[in-house]
Enzyme design. Structure first.
Site, PDB file in Angstrom:
ATOM      1  N   ASP A 189       0.837  -1.195   0.000  1.00 39.03           N
ATOM      2  CA  ASP A 189       0.000   0.000   0.000  1.00 39.03           C
ATOM      3  C   ASP A 189       0.874   1.248   0.000  1.00 39.03           C
ATOM      4  O   ASP A 189       1.947   1.263  -0.598  1.00 39.03           O
ATOM      5  CB  ASP A 189      -0.930  -0.043   1.224  1.00 39.03           C
ATOM      6  CG  ASP A 189      -2.249   0.672   1.004  1.00 39.03           C
ATOM      7  OD1 ASP A 189      -2.227   1.908   0.948  1.00 39.03           O
ATOM      8  OD2 ASP A 189      -3.293  -0.002   0.882  1.00 39.03           O
ATOM      9  N   HIS A 232      -3.627   6.135   3.903  1.00 39.61           N
ATOM     10  CA  HIS A 232      -4.355   4.990   3.356  1.00 39.61           C
ATOM     11  C   HIS A 232      -3.803   3.667   3.876  1.00 39.61           C
ATOM     12  O   HIS A 232      -4.553   2.805   4.357  1.00 39.61           O
ATOM     13  CB  HIS A 232      -4.286   5.045   1.822  1.00 39.61           C
ATOM     14  CG  HIS A 232      -5.140   4.054   1.120  1.00 39.61           C
ATOM     15  ND1 HIS A 232      -4.668   2.819   0.711  1.00 39.61           N
ATOM     16  CD2 HIS A 232      -6.434   4.098   0.726  1.00 39.61           C
ATOM     17  CE1 HIS A 232      -5.646   2.157   0.095  1.00 39.61           C
ATOM     18  NE2 HIS A 232      -6.725   2.910   0.101  1.00 39.61           N
ATOM     19  N   VAL A 261      -9.293   1.540  18.195  1.00 40.75           N
ATOM     20  CA  VAL A 261      -9.940   0.382  17.583  1.00 40.75           C
ATOM     21  C   VAL A 261      -9.069  -0.846  17.789  1.00 40.75           C
ATOM     22  O   VAL A 261      -7.895  -0.744  18.160  1.00 40.75           O
ATOM     23  CB  VAL A 261     -10.163   0.601  16.063  1.00 40.75           C
ATOM     24  CG1 VAL A 261     -11.065   1.794  15.815  1.00 40.75           C
ATOM     25  CG2 VAL A 261      -8.821   0.795  15.346  1.00 40.75           C
ATOM     26  N   ALA A 347      -7.101  -7.788  -8.538  1.00 37.83           N
ATOM     27  CA  ALA A 347      -8.166  -8.582  -7.929  1.00 37.83           C
ATOM     28  C   ALA A 347      -8.755  -9.619  -8.881  1.00 37.83           C
ATOM     29  O   ALA A 347      -9.186 -10.690  -8.454  1.00 37.83           O
ATOM     30  CB  ALA A 347      -9.273  -7.656  -7.425  1.00 37.83           C
ATOM     31  N   TYR A 349      -7.379 -11.512 -11.094  1.00 35.47           N
ATOM     32  CA  TYR A 349      -6.555 -12.651 -11.501  1.00 35.47           C
ATOM     33  C   TYR A 349      -7.021 -13.907 -10.761  1.00 35.47           C
ATOM     34  O   TYR A 349      -6.747 -14.092  -9.583  1.00 35.47           O
ATOM     35  CB  TYR A 349      -5.076 -12.404 -11.177  1.00 35.47           C
ATOM     36  CG  TYR A 349      -4.447 -11.225 -11.867  1.00 35.47           C
ATOM     37  CD1 TYR A 349      -4.712 -10.940 -13.207  1.00 35.47           C
ATOM     38  CD2 TYR A 349      -3.565 -10.393 -11.175  1.00 35.47           C
ATOM     39  CE1 TYR A 349      -4.116  -9.857 -13.835  1.00 35.47           C
ATOM     40  CE2 TYR A 349      -2.960  -9.310 -11.794  1.00 35.47           C
ATOM     41  CZ  TYR A 349      -3.245  -9.041 -13.129  1.00 35.47           C
ATOM     42  OH  TYR A 349      -2.643  -7.967 -13.751  1.00 35.47           O
ATOM     43  N   SER A 530     -11.114  -0.547  -0.722  1.00 32.68           N
ATOM     44  CA  SER A 530      -9.861  -0.542   0.040  1.00 32.68           C
ATOM     45  C   SER A 530     -10.095  -0.909   1.491  1.00 32.68           C
ATOM     46  O   SER A 530      -9.234  -1.512   2.140  1.00 32.68           O
ATOM     47  CB  SER A 530      -9.220   0.852  -0.017  1.00 32.68           C
ATOM     48  OG  SER A 530      -8.452   1.031  -1.170  1.00 32.68           O
TER      49      SER A 530
END
Length: 603
Positions: A189, A232, A261, A347, A349, A530
């Site tokens: 990322d 991100h 969290v 994604a 593949y 994401s």
């Protein structure tokens, strides 16, 4: 605004001119206030969506040589590139790949080289999160806060994660429960914030494929100027493995859990491979190299919340290689956010990558989530609360006549508090838009939405002397809106947006003092596939933790077999795949499989 420009320095000068007629009015803008001339729009460059091969180069795949080592064969092609006047960017010997920047003429010549199999664009990839919604007051109380169980977000509960490691819901991990312990998860990322307490204990090592060093921080430095990314990668990583109670003392939005969290698999270990720059864009060769690196470090899972609209044969080959190689690595990637038929790559593949779509906190399909037959499962991807770069999230407040006014911070706004006269600057079309009320001593600029980009409006009024900016929305049912200043700029000032109704009220207060405040937060809510992807990656880590002997293919099959089916369209479909991933059911099924997994538990 029209301004008269007179020749001469006084009345005598005007008389001496002897024109006999009034001069023609011309446009003259006032000088920018001292210290604001640097407020300029970003210089044109390669955007995260660019396919400019001059900047991003090409990927050269060549024939392996039986008479030479992989390194030697790679060196031969690199030399051929340099002879053609090109620049080698990256060599991946185990894949027989070299990436380089070359002129069109050099590319044509290289295609004729006897050892070259193909020359393809080094296509751009991008982060697959949506524009960040700021932490609004309307979200307060969305998450329960019962001691440390307040760290269990709605997303975690939707996928049954706490049922795996805290079955009695007392805020304490159950002895012997799978938590992801012993499992390495590699987040490919934008890097991470190494100072964030949620991730420190989990981090093992990282690599920066953008800046080509060993520090995968979500930032870059150029000519002494450090640019910090949007968080991100930090958000993604914390969704997977944020630690219990680690956020104590961190800055959270009103109504959110003070301890922050906890991740889906809080016991897992973190590898960070940075391939996205501070604008959220990256190149295919870096993704390929990162996948190889993750596998070499022993990662069982690679989580990729990024993608491109078109495939890359070389990239697909790498994913297949790590999937099939012995103790294979399960790669999990986002389906894309264009809300259309067709899954993004990597994604799409099959079967080496699991494609993940997004649902909201009620388990309903998220309209932005790309769909198609390759979709494997879905995860929570709407308003997902997780960590971000420390202080990077923004919380805004506006008060006039001692009364609060609901507002939203613009993305990339500066932080701080300013109180000053409210001045109507119209559309903020230029430095003169604020009229004679604007002074370099400072004021709060009220600007209507419309016609110009928000960064242009902000630049103009800042150069007129504004120390804070309020954008009034012009769409009645859009509330405060979710707007952006486009990119980071060290000269921005606190900038917020207000609803159409609030804007109308503020217009009646011109000349009065208004306070605009932006404070930093360490957590924020984001939406996109994401955000769905790391939920699934975390569940995979729990399954591997419960059954480390299983193959990547077995874990994929377990996740698909136990997913919660969409009742409206029973069976696998294009928008939900096999359904919403379910951690407790997946771990239960995994534990029931024979040693080594046995036959795949196909859905």
């Amino acid at each position: 605004m029209k301004r008269w420009l007179w020749l001469g320095l006084g009345l005598s000068g005007l008389v001496a001119s002897g024109c006999g007629t009034d001069p023609e009015p011309i446009d003259v803008l006032p000088q920018a206030c001292p210290g604001t001339a640097e407020v300029s729009l970003p210089k044109p460059g390669v955007s995260p969506l660019s396919t400019d091969t001059a900047a991003d180069g090409v990927i050269i795949t060549y024939k392996p040589k039986v008479t030479a080592s992989a390194l030697a064969a790679s060196a031969d092609i690199a030399s051929a590139v340099e002879r053609e006047g090109g620049t080698v960017m990256r060599r991946i010997p185990n894949m027989n790949v070299v990436s380089a920047r070359l002129s069109p003429e050099a590319i044509a010549a290289l295609k004729l080289h006897p050892d070259v199999l193909s020359v393809t664009p080094n296509r751009r990839v991008r982060a697959l999160g949506l524009p960040t919604p700021p932490p609004l007051a309307s979200w307060q109380g969305a998450y329960t806060t019962q001691g440390s169980v307040g760290e269990y977000t709605e997303g975690l509960k939707l996928i049954q994660a706490p049922q795996v490691w805290d079955a009695n819901n007392d805020g304490v991990i159950d002895p012997g429960a799978p938590t992801g312990e012993g499992v390495k998860v590699c987040v490919i990322d934008s890097g991470w914030d190494s100072k964030h307490p949620e991730l420190k204990a989990a981090f093992l090592m990282g690599k920066d494929f953008v800046d080509k060093d060993e520090d995968p921080s979500d930032q870059s430095e150029s000519q002494g100027v450090v640019t910090v990314g949007g968080g991100h990668g930090t958000h993604v990583a914390a969704t997977i493995l944020a630690q219990f109670g680690a956020g104590s003392g961190a800055r959270v939005a009103p109504g959110d859990e003070p301890n922050g969290v906890v991740g889906v698999a809080p016991g897992a270990s973190l590898l960070v491979a940075r391939v996205l720059d501070t604008d959220g864009g990256g190149r295919t060769d870096d993704v390929i190299a990162a996948v190889e690196w993750c596998h070499a470090q022993g990662a069982r899972i690679a989580s990729l919340s990024l993608g491109a609209p078109d495939p890359s044969e070389t990239e697909q080959t790498m994913f297949e290689k790590v999937w099939e190689n012995g103790n294979g690595m399960l790669s999990i990637a986002a389906s894309g956010n264009d809300g259309k038929l067709g899954i993004a790559y990597p994604a799409a593949y099959l079967p080496s990558v699991m494609a993940v779509g997004a649902v909201d906190m009620q388990g309903e399909y998220a309209p932005f989530s790309q769909f198609g037959q390759e979709l494997s499962v879905v995860g929570p991807g709407v308003n997902v609360l997780s960590a971000t770069v420390l202080g990077a999230a923004a919380l805004s407040s506006v008060s006039a006549s001692s009364s609060p006014i609901a507002s939203s911070p613009l993305t990339y706004t500066a932080q701080g508090t300013y109180t000053g006269r409210l001045v109507n600057c119209g559309l903020g079309a230029d430095r003169a838009a604020c009229g004679e009320s604007a002074t370099c001593d400072g004021f709060v600029a009220y600007v209507d939405r419309g016609d110009l980009f928000f960064e242009e409006k902000a630049r103009n009024v800042i150069q007129a002397g504004a120390r804070a900016v309020i954008i009034g929305n012009n769409v009645e049912d859009d509330g405060e809106g979710t707007f952006t200043l486009g990119s980071a700029n060290s000269h921005w000032v606190p900038t917020v947006s207000v609803s159409m109704a609030a804007g109308a009220s503020l217009k009646k207060m011109m000349g009065q003092d208004v306070t605009v405040s932006i404070t930093g937060l360490d957590y924020q809510r984001e939406s996109g596939t994401s955000m769905a992807t790391p939920h699934v990656s975390g569940v995979a880590a729990l399954v591997f933790s419960a059954r480390p002997d299983l193959s990547a293919a077995h874990v994929r099959a377990v996740l698909e077999k136990t997913a919660k089916d969409d009742k409206a369209t029973p069976g696998k479909d294009q928008k939900y795949g096999y359904g919403l991933v379910q951690a407790a059911k997946a771990v239960e099924l995994a534990r029931s499989l024979p040693q080594g997994g046995g036959p795949l538990p196909l859905p």
